[in-house]
Write a protein that holds these residues in place. Structure first.
Motif, PDB file in Angstrom:
ATOM      1  N   ARG A   2       0.846  -1.183   0.000  1.00 18.06           N
ATOM      2  CA  ARG A   2       0.000   0.000   0.000  1.00 18.06           C
ATOM      3  C   ARG A   2       0.888   1.241   0.000  1.00 18.06           C
ATOM      4  N   SER A 112       2.930   2.389   3.140  1.00 17.87           N
ATOM      5  CA  SER A 112       2.277   2.287   4.447  1.00 17.87           C
ATOM      6  C   SER A 112       3.039   1.303   5.318  1.00 17.87           C
ATOM      7  N   THR A 115      -1.775  -0.383   8.778  1.00 12.56           N
ATOM      8  CA  THR A 115      -3.101   0.069   8.369  1.00 12.56           C
ATOM      9  C   THR A 115      -4.120  -0.549   9.327  1.00 12.56           C
ATOM     10  N   TRP A 121      -4.654  -2.511  14.150  1.00 12.26           N
ATOM     11  CA  TRP A 121      -3.482  -2.144  13.352  1.00 12.26           C
ATOM     12  C   TRP A 121      -2.832  -3.415  12.830  1.00 12.26           C
ATOM     13  N   PRO A 124       0.062  -3.686   6.066  1.00  9.38           N
ATOM     14  CA  PRO A 124      -0.868  -3.421   4.976  1.00  9.38           C
ATOM     15  C   PRO A 124      -1.030  -4.554   3.968  1.00  9.38           C
TER      16      PRO A 124
END
Length: 125
Positions: A2, A112, A115, A121, A124
């Motif tokens: 990402r 990223s 995410t 959390w 990604p």
């Protein structure tokens, strides 16, 4: 992976950009967003209002300090963000190259680290 494609550009004064150019850029961004979506890589996209509408908050010693305007006084500001999911940096660079914002500003690419998915959390990918 990402990636955030962050558009960074100078902000013209109100009325400085002709309506024809605004219409041309809107059409270019519509096509770009459509192409990202059609390719299945678009996670989200936002074009931001001018930095003059920004409010900056910081917490120090348990108290909020609120300031009108952006944190950094600079000629170039964050204008928008496209979040995409692609196999690698080369693919992200190809999409950044196709971004209309690259013609009048810069595109900062940043992968990223984490995410939020399902309220947690996570990496990604």
């Amino acid at each position: 992976m990402r990636y955030a494609l962050m558009m960074i550009a100078g902000e013209p004064e109100p009325g400085q950009v002709k309506e024809e150019l605004i219409a041309t850029m809107q059409a270019a961004f519509n096509k770009y967003a459509h192409d990202l979506h059609a390719a299945g890589v678009l996670v989200s996209a936002d074009i931001l209002t001018p930095s003059s509408t920004a409010t900056t908050l910081s917490m120090r010693d348990g108290r909020a300090t609120i300031q009108d305007g952006p944190y950094a006084a600079t000629k170039e500001q964050l204008a928008g963000v496209f979040l995409i999911e692609v196999p690698d940096l080369d693919a992200a660079l190809a999409w950044a190259e196709a971004c209309p914002g690259a013609h009048y500003g810069h595109i900062e690419l940043r992968p990223s680290a984490l995410t939020v998915r399902d309220g947690q959390w996570r990496p990604p990918h």
